[in-house]
Motif scaffolding. Structure first.
Motif, mmCIF file in Angstrom:
data_model
loop_
_atom_site.group_PDB
_atom_site.id
_atom_site.type_symbol
_atom_site.label_atom_id
_atom_site.label_comp_id
_atom_site.label_asym_id
_atom_site.label_seq_id
_atom_site.Cartn_x
_atom_site.Cartn_y
_atom_site.Cartn_z
ATOM 1 N N LEU A 1 0.845 -1.187 0.000
ATOM 2 C CA LEU A 1 0.000 0.000 0.000
ATOM 3 C C LEU A 1 0.884 1.242 0.000
ATOM 4 N N TYR A 2 0.478 2.239 -0.757
ATOM 5 C CA TYR A 2 1.246 3.470 -0.879
ATOM 6 C C TYR A 2 0.465 4.640 -0.295
ATOM 7 N N PRO A 3 1.172 5.589 0.337
ATOM 8 C CA PRO A 3 0.475 6.739 0.919
ATOM 9 C C PRO A 3 -0.124 7.626 -0.149
ATOM 10 N N LYS A 4 -1.252 8.217 0.200
ATOM 11 C CA LYS A 4 -1.961 9.111 -0.718
ATOM 12 C C LYS A 4 -2.637 10.178 0.134
ATOM 13 N N GLU A 5 -2.466 11.409 -0.249
ATOM 14 C CA GLU A 5 -3.054 12.525 0.483
ATOM 15 C C GLU A 5 -4.450 12.807 -0.053
ATOM 16 N N ASP A 6 -5.446 12.816 0.823
ATOM 17 C CA ASP A 6 -6.794 13.230 0.448
ATOM 18 C C ASP A 6 -6.903 14.702 0.815
ATOM 19 N N LYS A 7 -6.745 15.564 -0.179
ATOM 20 C CA LYS A 7 -6.693 17.008 0.078
ATOM 21 C C LYS A 7 -8.025 17.567 0.547
ATOM 22 N N ASP A 8 -9.133 16.994 0.097
ATOM 23 C CA ASP A 8 -10.447 17.488 0.500
ATOM 24 C C ASP A 8 -10.717 17.221 1.977
ATOM 25 N N GLN A 9 -10.439 16.000 2.416
ATOM 26 C CA GLN A 9 -10.688 15.638 3.812
ATOM 27 C C GLN A 9 -9.487 15.920 4.717
ATOM 28 N N LYS A 10 -8.340 16.272 4.107
ATOM 29 C CA LYS A 10 -7.107 16.552 4.836
ATOM 30 C C LYS A 10 -6.693 15.385 5.720
ATOM 31 N N ILE A 11 -6.689 14.208 5.109
ATOM 32 C CA ILE A 11 -6.254 13.000 5.801
ATOM 33 C C ILE A 11 -5.277 12.234 4.909
ATOM 34 N N LEU A 12 -4.579 11.331 5.525
ATOM 35 C CA LEU A 12 -3.655 10.470 4.813
ATOM 36 C C LEU A 12 -4.298 9.104 4.608
ATOM 37 N N LEU A 13 -4.276 8.638 3.381
ATOM 38 C CA LEU A 13 -4.810 7.319 3.039
ATOM 39 C C LEU A 13 -3.679 6.428 2.561
ATOM 40 N N TYR A 14 -3.921 5.143 2.561
ATOM 41 C CA TYR A 14 -3.043 4.192 1.894
ATOM 42 C C TYR A 14 -3.858 3.543 0.793
ATOM 43 N N GLU A 15 -3.265 3.463 -0.394
ATOM 44 C CA GLU A 15 -3.983 2.876 -1.513
ATOM 45 C C GLU A 15 -3.149 1.782 -2.161
ATOM 46 N N CYS A 16 -3.863 0.827 -2.735
ATOM 47 C CA CYS A 16 -3.228 -0.249 -3.484
ATOM 48 C C CYS A 16 -3.190 0.166 -4.948
ATOM 49 N N ARG A 17 -2.049 -0.027 -5.577
ATOM 50 C CA ARG A 17 -1.929 0.307 -6.997
ATOM 51 C C ARG A 17 -2.265 -0.881 -7.887
ATOM 52 N N ASN A 18 -2.686 -1.961 -7.256
ATOM 53 C CA ASN A 18 -3.035 -3.168 -7.993
ATOM 54 C C ASN A 18 -4.544 -3.391 -8.054
ATOM 55 N N CYS A 19 -5.249 -2.921 -7.045
ATOM 56 C CA CYS A 19 -6.707 -3.077 -7.008
ATOM 57 C C CYS A 19 -7.315 -1.772 -6.482
ATOM 58 N N GLU A 20 -8.547 -1.766 -6.097
ATOM 59 C CA GLU A 20 -9.256 -0.555 -5.680
ATOM 60 C C GLU A 20 -9.182 -0.277 -4.177
ATOM 61 N N HIS A 21 -8.482 -1.120 -3.420
ATOM 62 C CA HIS A 21 -8.463 -1.013 -1.956
ATOM 63 C C HIS A 21 -7.815 0.286 -1.478
ATOM 64 N N GLU A 22 -8.454 0.936 -0.501
ATOM 65 C CA GLU A 22 -7.940 2.120 0.183
ATOM 66 C C GLU A 22 -8.250 1.987 1.658
#
Length: 114
Positions: free
Chosen positions: A14-35
């Motif tokens: 899982l790779y970090p991803k910034e959700d700028k709208d909610q101002k939170i840090l997410l982790y996302e999979c670059r292989n499927c849709e999982h967050e």
């Protein structure tokens, strides 16, 4: 300190991803849709704009970036420390992605590529 996270759907990193709208840090999979929402609310984005070549130009402050994954399965060839920050990037003049590592030992900071 952050550790590597794996997708519960496909076991990919899982790779970090910034959700700028909610101002939170997410982790996302670059292989499927999982967050998933990160277990901390730190939102820090390090951008490397220059070519990383053989890994020697990777900035040492990559170790301080809490969004970069860490591994304890790769030992530093210079000091034998057992923890490193890693990320994927494109090496100059090469196709495809390469893993770059920075030793987490503050007195070492050795950089290398896989």
């Amino acid at each position: 300190m952050s550790t590597m996270k794996f997708c519960s759907e496909c076991n990919n990193v899982l790779y970090p991803k910034e959700d700028k709208d909610q101002k939170i840090l997410l982790y996302e999979c670059r292989n499927c849709e999982h967050e998933e929402v990160a277990d901390n609310n730190i939102v820090y984005r390090m951008e490397i704009h220059h070519s990383v070549g053989d890994g020697t130009q990777v900035p040492q402050d990559a170790v301080a970036d809490p969004t970069l994954p860490r591994t304890k399965s790769v030992r530093c060839a210079q000091c034998n420390h057992g923890e490193a920050v890693f990320f994927q990037g494109t090496a100059k003049g090469e196709e495809g992605m390469t893993l770059f590592f920075v030793c987490c030992n503050p007195s070492c900071g050795h950089r290398w590529r896989d």
